[in-house]
Design an enzyme around this catalytic site. Sequence first.
Site, mmCIF file in Angstrom:
data_model
loop_
_atom_site.group_PDB
_atom_site.id
_atom_site.type_symbol
_atom_site.label_atom_id
_atom_site.label_comp_id
_atom_site.label_asym_id
_atom_site.label_seq_id
_atom_site.Cartn_x
_atom_site.Cartn_y
_atom_site.Cartn_z
ATOM 1 N N ASN A 210 39.081 34.431 36.484
ATOM 2 C CA ASN A 210 39.493 35.805 36.263
ATOM 3 C C ASN A 210 41.146 35.502 35.622
ATOM 4 O OD1 ASN A 210 42.039 35.640 38.166
ATOM 5 N ND2 ASN A 210 40.283 35.167 39.648
ATOM 6 N N ALA A 211 41.491 36.777 35.092
ATOM 7 C CA ALA A 211 42.815 36.780 34.275
ATOM 8 C C ALA A 211 43.984 36.569 34.997
ATOM 9 C CB ALA A 211 42.815 38.177 33.375
#
Length: 404
Positions: A210-211
Amino acid sequence: MDGRRVVLGVGGGIAAYKVADLLRKLTEVGHDVTVVPTESALKFVGAPTWAALSHHPVASDVWTDADDVPHVQLGRQAELVVVAPATADLVARAAHGLADDLLTNTLLTARCPVLFVPAMHTEMWEHAATAENVAALRRRGAIVLEPATGRLTGTDTGKGRLPEPTEIAQLAELLLRRPDALPGDLRGRHMVVSAGGTREALDPVRFLGNASSGKQGYALAIVAAARGARVTLVAANVDLPDPSGADVVRVTSTADLREAVHKAAEDADVVVMAAAVADFRPSGYADHKIKKSDAGAPPIVLEENPDVLAELVAGRRPDQVLVGFAAETGDARGSVLDHGRAKLARKGCDLLVVNAVGAGKAFGQADNAAVILGTDGTEQAVPLGPKALLAAAVWDAAASRLLS
Ligand code: CTP
């Protein structure tokens, strides 16, 4: 934020060269910085460097431009004094109230927050004289950071390095916005923070991730350490320098993070789960790189990861404070806050920090806005600002729930 008046006192240590970078960072965001080096600091970095980077004349003594009475004016006008590197000698002179140059005079006339950033050899930092001087400065309300551990001037390593300029700049910015943000209230406490985002491997080169940049978790660690806590930072795939004063445990997957967090949580007073933990992982791992084939795209079958925060809640000591984060987008079923309130009830932690994500918000950004929800019904909105400002609000809320 409008430019603020900052005095940057520079001591005579090799780390003075790094402070030129700190000066740049402070001026780049618009602050009006006057550099006051000691005479010995000028042996490491000369006056033209400080003058050119600050756009102000530079003096070490009280005689230059004496008609302006700079030794009184500088301190009176300052909204923040940062002393970096704070050498053993400078710490001693400040602790004893000496006033034998412009910087020590300024320290006596300043009534704003003063942030000392020590850097010296390990033996000098650990010497009883320095320890007593640091304690005296802290007793009087000054903020004295712990030095970082790592490579020192020569080939030796140990505690005594100057923390990274980005870290000092974050704390300076925090103090300019909230002069009361760094009380030594967490001294003697152990804070555990998870940061970043976990990655679940599909094959030796691919993962589901994820970011999350880890910036919010790092800000939490930096602020907790500056408030005196022992900090364990469990960092999942974060590309940021280690905060000084934090023990950093680097992890990759949710399984690694789970193990590291549970171990650190055993004697923790507070655990803040700021990491974006993957809810699912691929149920299989290919030990070779998955190749394209005529069969088309291979399906990815997922299985659920354990919920680390839920496990912490289930196994908590009664005196432990547990803090979750919820990154929400809001949807047809409810707003960001509706989802946050439901999540707090579901998770059973003491505090839940709810922030809106998506469309360039929060992830990877320097700024964040959030609402801190408490199980006691409190809801504190923290407006958009540097992540250290939200970190300070989280520690305030957590500290007020700690038993004394
Ligand atoms: N968390 C955790 N372990 C997981 C997933 C989440 O410890 N496997 C923690 C996060 O670190 C965070 C909090 O739980 O502090 C909330 O995470 P979030 O992903 O928002 O919660 P979920 O319960 O997974 O809810 P959602 O369905 O919205 O993803």
